[in-house]
Design a protein around this motif. Sequence first.
Motif, PDB file in Angstrom:
ATOM      1  N   GLU A  64      55.716  58.069  59.516  1.00  0.00           N
ATOM      2  CA  GLU A  64      56.641  59.283  58.266  1.00  0.00           C
ATOM      3  C   GLU A  64      55.923  59.335  57.294  1.00  0.00           C
ATOM      4  O   GLU A  64      54.962  59.198  56.453  1.00  0.00           O
ATOM      5  CB  GLU A  64      57.477  57.746  58.345  1.00  0.00           C
ATOM      6  N   SER A  65      56.731  60.411  56.538  1.00  0.00           N
ATOM      7  CA  SER A  65      56.600  60.832  55.065  1.00  0.00           C
ATOM      8  C   SER A  65      56.477  59.837  54.484  1.00  0.00           C
ATOM      9  O   SER A  65      57.317  58.653  54.471  1.00  0.00           O
ATOM     10  CB  SER A  65      57.331  62.016  54.891  1.00  0.00           C
ATOM     11  N   ALA A  66      55.741  59.905  53.201  1.00  0.00           N
ATOM     12  CA  ALA A  66      55.842  58.478  51.825  1.00  0.00           C
ATOM     13  C   ALA A  66      56.765  59.068  51.290  1.00  0.00           C
ATOM     14  O   ALA A  66      57.526  59.464  50.626  1.00  0.00           O
ATOM     15  CB  ALA A  66      54.612  58.916  50.805  1.00  0.00           C
ATOM     16  N   SER A  67      57.993  58.063  51.213  1.00  0.00           N
ATOM     17  CA  SER A  67      59.031  58.246  50.564  1.00  0.00           C
ATOM     18  C   SER A  67      59.010  56.365  50.052  1.00  0.00           C
ATOM     19  O   SER A  67      58.296  55.524  50.938  1.00  0.00           O
ATOM     20  CB  SER A  67      59.868  58.274  51.370  1.00  0.00           C
ATOM     21  N   ASP A  68      60.596  56.430  49.287  1.00  0.00           N
ATOM     22  CA  ASP A  68      60.910  54.857  49.067  1.00  0.00           C
ATOM     23  C   ASP A  68      62.006  54.831  49.463  1.00  0.00           C
ATOM     24  O   ASP A  68      62.267  53.285  50.078  1.00  0.00           O
ATOM     25  CB  ASP A  68      61.185  54.759  47.600  1.00  0.00           C
ATOM     26  N   ALA A  69      62.482  55.601  50.104  1.00  0.00           N
ATOM     27  CA  ALA A  69      63.830  54.837  51.942  1.00  0.00           C
ATOM     28  C   ALA A  69      63.038  54.667  52.719  1.00  0.00           C
ATOM     29  O   ALA A  69      61.890  54.899  53.526  1.00  0.00           O
ATOM     30  CB  ALA A  69      64.168  56.326  51.486  1.00  0.00           C
ATOM     31  N   LEU A  70      64.083  53.572  53.163  1.00  0.00           N
ATOM     32  CA  LEU A  70      63.173  53.359  54.416  1.00  0.00           C
ATOM     33  C   LEU A  70      63.580  53.822  55.710  1.00  0.00           C
ATOM     34  O   LEU A  70      64.553  53.462  55.767  1.00  0.00           O
ATOM     35  CB  LEU A  70      64.146  51.732  54.580  1.00  0.00           C
ATOM     36  N   LEU A 232      60.415  59.939  66.046  1.00  0.00           N
ATOM     37  CA  LEU A 232      61.530  60.031  64.785  1.00  0.00           C
ATOM     38  C   LEU A 232      60.942  60.538  63.918  1.00  0.00           C
ATOM     39  O   LEU A 232      61.571  61.108  63.104  1.00  0.00           O
ATOM     40  CB  LEU A 232      62.250  59.004  64.539  1.00  0.00           C
ATOM     41  N   ALA A 233      59.172  60.296  63.686  1.00  0.00           N
ATOM     42  CA  ALA A 233      58.933  60.833  62.482  1.00  0.00           C
ATOM     43  C   ALA A 233      58.383  62.255  63.129  1.00  0.00           C
ATOM     44  O   ALA A 233      58.723  63.012  61.870  1.00  0.00           O
ATOM     45  CB  ALA A 233      57.778  59.863  61.858  1.00  0.00           C
ATOM     46  N   ASP A 234      58.115  62.522  63.818  1.00  0.00           N
ATOM     47  CA  ASP A 234      58.420  63.923  63.929  1.00  0.00           C
ATOM     48  C   ASP A 234      59.658  64.398  63.835  1.00  0.00           C
ATOM     49  O   ASP A 234      59.486  66.180  63.325  1.00  0.00           O
ATOM     50  CB  ASP A 234      57.805  64.290  65.480  1.00  0.00           C
ATOM     51  N   VAL A 235      60.494  64.300  64.244  1.00  0.00           N
ATOM     52  CA  VAL A 235      61.881  65.585  63.408  1.00  0.00           C
ATOM     53  C   VAL A 235      61.697  65.171  62.161  1.00  0.00           C
ATOM     54  O   VAL A 235      62.118  65.959  61.204  1.00  0.00           O
ATOM     55  CB  VAL A 235      62.822  64.491  63.506  1.00  0.00           C
ATOM     56  N   GLY A 236      61.240  64.259  61.300  1.00  0.00           N
ATOM     57  CA  GLY A 236      61.092  64.219  59.720  1.00  0.00           C
ATOM     58  C   GLY A 236      62.355  64.652  59.146  1.00  0.00           C
ATOM     59  O   GLY A 236      63.537  63.842  59.614  1.00  0.00           O
TER      60      GLY A 236
END
Length: 293
Positions: A64-70, A232-236
């Motif tokens: 997953e990309s770095a983000s403050d959202a879970l 799911l991370a591959d969808v982005g």
Amino acid sequence: MTRVVDLPAVPGLGGLYARGAAGAARRAVLRRPRAAAVPDLEYRVRGVRADLAHLTAYQRLVGESASDALPAGYVHVLAFPVATALLVRDDFPLPALGMVHLANTVEQHRPVGHDEPLDVHAVARDLRAHRTGTQVDLVVSVRSAGELVWRGVSTYLAKGVDLGLPAAPDDERAPFVAPLPTGQWRLDAATGRRYAAVSGDRNPIHLSAASAKVLGFPRAIAHGMDTAARLLADVGPARGDAFTWSVEFAKPVLLPSTVATSVRRRPGGGFTLSAWDPRTARPHVQATVTPLP
């Protein structure tokens, strides 16, 4: 009426699995029969917060990309121990250790900030027969200031357990035809241990070949939610802020393995996701991501 039990904090999975193992041993010694119903209660934990270092470790592990959202899969990790606490109760009809994750459906209603205090609610529902044992749904709802922000239904199978329940309808799937791959994973023997370190899910079927063999598997298998979260991370970001994420787990990923993957846009919106064994074309995971209105 369902009884609500407030837990003081999210329980540790290590202690829960130890409790589940001890309960299974007691049941075997006493030859205690299993009930054919789940306990009619809800476990609730208030004010659950994400830890930024833990969130970062999860994001790096699954891509997953770095983000403050879970990420939706990370919310599952936060809430999973509350549902597991139901599984290890002495009056729960199925053994917690060795259960197989069959399917998962998540509704994410909006992005969830890392600093939001969350209330986690967990219940067990729909105990039913399966052609190889008995299955059950664990239903987890996550609320922020009373607002439902995330809901997950995880379906688990206890192989070889027959409670005399009515036969479930045959849910035979359509034949899988491997699409053109868009990616590939190389998962080594330590994959399960790395996800266990981040998720806390140290079910022995994921940790080593020796512990997995005790529970009927030839080698350790990857966590279902690890493989699903990687897809799911591959969808982005294209998945949007609000979506339904539906996952079916088929053939377990034996570790180590090479896995072919595909992420495809659906004509009506959303994505179709697949992961499969490139040697046999047998599916491991099939999933969809559908935008919520």
